[in-house]
Design a protein around this motif. Structure first.
Motif, PDB file in Angstrom:
ATOM      1  N   ARG A  57      -2.158   7.824   2.074  1.00 25.96           N
ATOM      2  CA  ARG A  57      -2.990   8.450   1.616  1.00 25.96           C
ATOM      3  C   ARG A  57      -2.576  10.061   1.225  1.00 25.96           C
ATOM      4  NH1 ARG A  57      -7.663   9.134   5.956  1.00 25.96           N
ATOM      5  NH2 ARG A  57      -8.624  10.223   4.458  1.00 25.96           N
ATOM      6  N   ILE A  66      -6.917   6.338  -8.730  1.00 24.80           N
ATOM      7  CA  ILE A  66      -7.333   5.329  -7.666  1.00 24.80           C
ATOM      8  C   ILE A  66      -7.122   6.243  -6.505  1.00 24.80           C
ATOM      9  CG2 ILE A  66      -6.334   3.465  -6.308  1.00 24.80           C
ATOM     10  CD1 ILE A  66      -6.107   1.854  -8.719  1.00 24.80           C
ATOM     11  N   MET A  67      -6.007   6.863  -6.253  1.00 21.59           N
ATOM     12  CA  MET A  67      -5.813   7.647  -4.959  1.00 21.59           C
ATOM     13  C   MET A  67      -6.899   8.882  -4.850  1.00 21.59           C
ATOM     14  SD  MET A  67      -3.597   6.071  -3.410  1.00 21.59           S
ATOM     15  CE  MET A  67      -2.915   7.072  -2.278  1.00 21.59           C
ATOM     16  N   TYR A  84       4.006   9.101  -6.068  1.00 22.26           N
ATOM     17  CA  TYR A  84       4.175   8.282  -6.963  1.00 22.26           C
ATOM     18  C   TYR A  84       5.482   8.259  -7.624  1.00 22.26           C
ATOM     19  CZ  TYR A  84       3.818   5.043 -11.258  1.00 22.26           C
ATOM     20  OH  TYR A  84       3.805   3.837 -12.147  1.00 22.26           O
ATOM     21  N   LEU A  97     -10.550   7.217  -3.135  1.00 22.72           N
ATOM     22  CA  LEU A  97     -10.452   6.240  -2.222  1.00 22.72           C
ATOM     23  C   LEU A  97     -11.526   6.779  -1.192  1.00 22.72           C
ATOM     24  CD1 LEU A  97      -6.688   5.957  -1.340  1.00 22.72           C
ATOM     25  CD2 LEU A  97      -8.065   4.478  -2.555  1.00 22.72           C
ATOM     26  N   ASN A 114       3.104  -4.546  -4.955  1.00 25.31           N
ATOM     27  CA  ASN A 114       2.048  -3.289  -4.397  1.00 25.31           C
ATOM     28  C   ASN A 114       1.105  -3.163  -5.304  1.00 25.31           C
ATOM     29  OD1 ASN A 114       1.357  -0.707  -3.996  1.00 25.31           O
ATOM     30  ND2 ASN A 114       2.970  -0.955  -2.231  1.00 25.31           N
ATOM     31  N   GLU A 146      -2.925   5.781 -13.633  1.00 23.87           N
ATOM     32  CA  GLU A 146      -3.855   4.998 -13.059  1.00 23.87           C
ATOM     33  C   GLU A 146      -3.738   5.080 -11.519  1.00 23.87           C
ATOM     34  OE1 GLU A 146      -4.053   1.117 -15.875  1.00 23.87           O
ATOM     35  OE2 GLU A 146      -2.261   1.543 -14.886  1.00 23.87           O
ATOM     36  N   PHE A 147      -2.684   5.464 -11.035  1.00 21.22           N
ATOM     37  CA  PHE A 147      -2.479   5.588  -9.611  1.00 21.22           C
ATOM     38  C   PHE A 147      -2.993   6.894  -8.919  1.00 21.22           C
ATOM     39  CE2 PHE A 147       0.238   7.596  -6.014  1.00 21.22           C
ATOM     40  CZ  PHE A 147       0.288   6.394  -5.169  1.00 21.22           C
ATOM     41  N   GLY A 150       0.887  -1.258  -0.080  1.00 18.61           N
ATOM     42  CA  GLY A 150       0.028  -0.072  -0.023  1.00 18.61           C
ATOM     43  C   GLY A 150       0.894   1.212  -0.128  1.00 18.61           C
ATOM     44  N   CYS A 151       0.337   2.350   0.387  1.00 18.30           N
ATOM     45  CA  CYS A 151       1.069   3.589   0.543  1.00 18.30           C
ATOM     46  C   CYS A 151       0.152   4.541   1.245  1.00 18.30           C
ATOM     47  CB  CYS A 151       1.077   4.219  -0.952  1.00 18.30           C
ATOM     48  SG  CYS A 151      -0.327   4.576  -1.683  1.00 18.30           S
ATOM     49  N   ARG A 207      -0.953  -0.898  -5.922  1.00 19.56           N
ATOM     50  CA  ARG A 207      -1.251   0.527  -6.303  1.00 19.56           C
ATOM     51  C   ARG A 207       0.068   0.982  -7.143  1.00 19.56           C
ATOM     52  NH1 ARG A 207      -3.307   3.515  -0.728  1.00 19.56           N
ATOM     53  NH2 ARG A 207      -5.262   2.158  -0.696  1.00 19.56           N
TER      54      ARG A 207
END
Length: 243
Positions: free
Chosen positions: A152, A214-215, A164, A218, A201, A210-211, A149-150, A203
């Motif tokens: 937020r 998604i972020m 990223y 959330l 990972n 794409e990252f 994960g990472c 994400r």
């Protein structure tokens, strides 16, 4: 060839962090915020540093440091600075917080025979940093890179695109067997490796576009302790024990 073999052996030795290793490593956990705190010490000089301390567990950490006969040089907490005279509070200059020592990308924090290289890894917040042991056997990634994960990016001036690039350029460029120690875990994991996160990972194996998408979707709830944590973080270097 002999030098390469010696370098690998030294890395394996430091990774263990056990009683026979030159470096002492202790991983502690705070269950409310699911935060890991890391104590690193040089067994020879007894000098030590503390990474990602939690205000509520400062007495616990100070007691352990005393029991192990270590001399704490640096910590990201002003309260530990008060509990253990001689310790300096440390934080990224880009955080805007108060501390004895402000660090920047490329700075080194030395303790005995060892050093932690500071790698700026903003994105969760502007002041996030990753600390890399000088033999590149361990990286303490804070809130930037978690296990599978990472952090937020939807508050505290976070930026998904910045995060990223921070992870890919400052962490994923480390050796594949470098151990990853995050500041938080919510699934019961304690350690990973660069190679695992580069390839597994969910994400950060995506494209940057794409990252970011998604972020941005959330829809996470507000962190439980954020109203207390942010002001406390800004006073990092000046916290004192309460009566």
């Amino acid at each position: 060839m002999a030098e390469a073999v010696l370098r690998v052996a030294r890395r394996q030795l430091s990774q263990r962090g056990g009683s026979g290793a030159p470096i002492l490593l202790r991983q502690m956990f705070e269950p409310v915020s699911c935060t890991f705190t890391y104590l690193l010490g040089d067994r020879e000089s007894r000098e030590a540093v503390l990474i990602d301390p939690v205000l509520e567990t400062a007495p616990r950490d100070a007691q352990l440091i005393k029991e192990l006969g270590l001399r704490l040089l640096y910590a990201g907490s002003g309260l530990l600075r008060s509990l253990l005279p001689g310790c300096q509070s440390v934080i990224s200059r880009l955080s805007g917080a108060q501390a004895d020592l402000h660090i920047e990308d490329g700075d080194s924090i030395r303790f005995g025979r060892f050093a932690l290289e500071t790698r700026a890894s903003p994105g969760h917040t502007p002041g996030c940093v990753t600390f890399v042991l000088n033999d590149h056997s361990m990286a303490f990634t804070g809130d930037a890179l978690l296990i599978r994960g990472c952090g937020r990016t939807d508050f505290q001036q976070g930026c998904a695109k910045t995060l990223y690039h921070s992870v890919h350029e400052k962490i994923f460029t480390l050796p594949g067997d470098c151990l990853i120690y995050p500041a938080h875990d919510y699934h019961g994991f304690t350690v990973s490796t660069v190679e695992e996160e580069r390839t597994l990972n969910p994400r950060l194996t995506l494209s940057c576009e794409e990252f970011v998408k998604i972020m941005g979707n959330l829809n996470l709830p507000k962190p439980q302790q954020i109203d207390f944590a942010v002001p406390a973080n800004m006073r990092c270097g000046v916290q004192t024990p309460t009566a």
